[in-house]
Design a protein around this motif. Sequence first.
Motif, short mmCIF file in Angstrom:
data_model
loop_
_atom_site.label_atom_id
_atom_site.label_comp_id
_atom_site.label_asym_id
_atom_site.label_seq_id
_atom_site.Cartn_x
_atom_site.Cartn_y
_atom_site.Cartn_z
N ALA A 64 0.83 -1.21 0.00
CA ALA A 64 0.00 0.00 0.00
C ALA A 64 0.86 1.26 0.00
CB ALA A 64 -0.92 0.01 1.21
N ILE A 65 0.33 2.29 -0.62
CA ILE A 65 0.98 3.60 -0.63
C ILE A 65 0.35 4.46 0.46
CG2 ILE A 65 1.37 5.72 -1.93
CD1 ILE A 65 1.34 4.08 -4.47
N ALA A 66 1.20 5.10 1.25
CA ALA A 66 0.74 6.11 2.22
C ALA A 66 1.16 7.46 1.65
CB ALA A 66 1.36 5.87 3.58
N LYS A 67 0.22 8.18 1.10
CA LYS A 67 0.54 9.42 0.40
C LYS A 67 0.82 10.56 1.36
CE LYS A 67 -1.89 8.27 -3.89
NZ LYS A 67 -2.91 8.69 -4.88
N GLY A 68 1.91 11.29 1.07
CA GLY A 68 2.27 12.46 1.87
C GLY A 68 2.70 12.17 3.28
#
Length: 267
Positions: A36-40
Motif C-alpha cells: 500500500a501507498i501512504a501518500k504524503g
Amino acid sequence: MAGYFRAEGIVLKTRDYGETDLLLTILTPHHGKVEAIAKGVRKSKSSLRSGTQQLCRSRFLFYAGKSLATVTQCEVQSIFAPLRSDLQLLAYAFYLVEIADVVVMPGQINRAMYYLLKEGLEALGAARPSLVARAFEARTLKIMGLEPRLDRCASCDGMLELKGKVTVAPAAGGAICSRCRGQKPPEYQVVPGSIKIWQQLNHINWRHLQRLRLSPYFDKELGEIMPAFLEYYLDRKLKSRALINEIGGVTDDGTGKNRSAARALRN
C-alpha cells in the motif's frame, strides 16, 4: 477489485516512494500481505505518520486500486514501545518480521503467522529475546507443516541414542539415529537437553516463556541449530541474524551508542 476495505495489520517494511510518499508492506490476518501507498506521509504534519511506521500495529482503511492499495486512514494500536528503546530488542524484532515476510507469500492469507508475529513482538518486551526467537522459529516450522520429529528417528522411526549428542538433520525432518547418519546432510550435533528445550518451545505459553531458564550453553547451541533448520526450509539466509550477532558482539564505544549496530540498522 477497486473499493474500500478495513484491516488490522503490522507494518513489515517501508520504502520511500516519490518525494513524500511511502510504500508499505503490511501483514494482515484476513488479507495477507498488503502492498500500500501512504501518500504524503513523509510530511511532518501527515495524520498517517504515526500509524505507518515500521513495527507498528494499526487499524487501516485502504482503498484497493488495480495494483496497489492506498492507506486513507489509520489508527495506532501498538508501537511495541519497549522494542524501540533497546537496540538488541529492535534487532530481534526485525528478525521476527523478516521471517514472517518470507513465510507469507503474496496473495496468501496466513492468520496463524500474523498472530504469531503479534504475540512474538509483544513477548520480546517481557522475556529473554533469544528465547522468544527460538519459540518463534519452532512455531513457524509448525505453521509451515515442518515441525521436526524429535522423539524418535525421523528417518526410520527407530529409538534415539540419548547418551552423548543427538544428530539432527533438516533434510530428514528432525533427529536421526546412528544408523541413519550421513544420508541426508547437513547434520548437526546437539545434546539431549537441547532437544527437550526445543520440544518445550513448541507449546509453552508465551506468558510462561520468561520462567524457562537456559544455560549459556543451551542458549548458544539452540541459537545455532534452530535458525539453521528454518533457513534450510526457507531456502535462504535470514539477513537479520547477522545484525543480531553483530550487536551481541559489539560493546558500547563510550558514548552510550553502539555505532556499528546503528550503522547496520540504517543499512
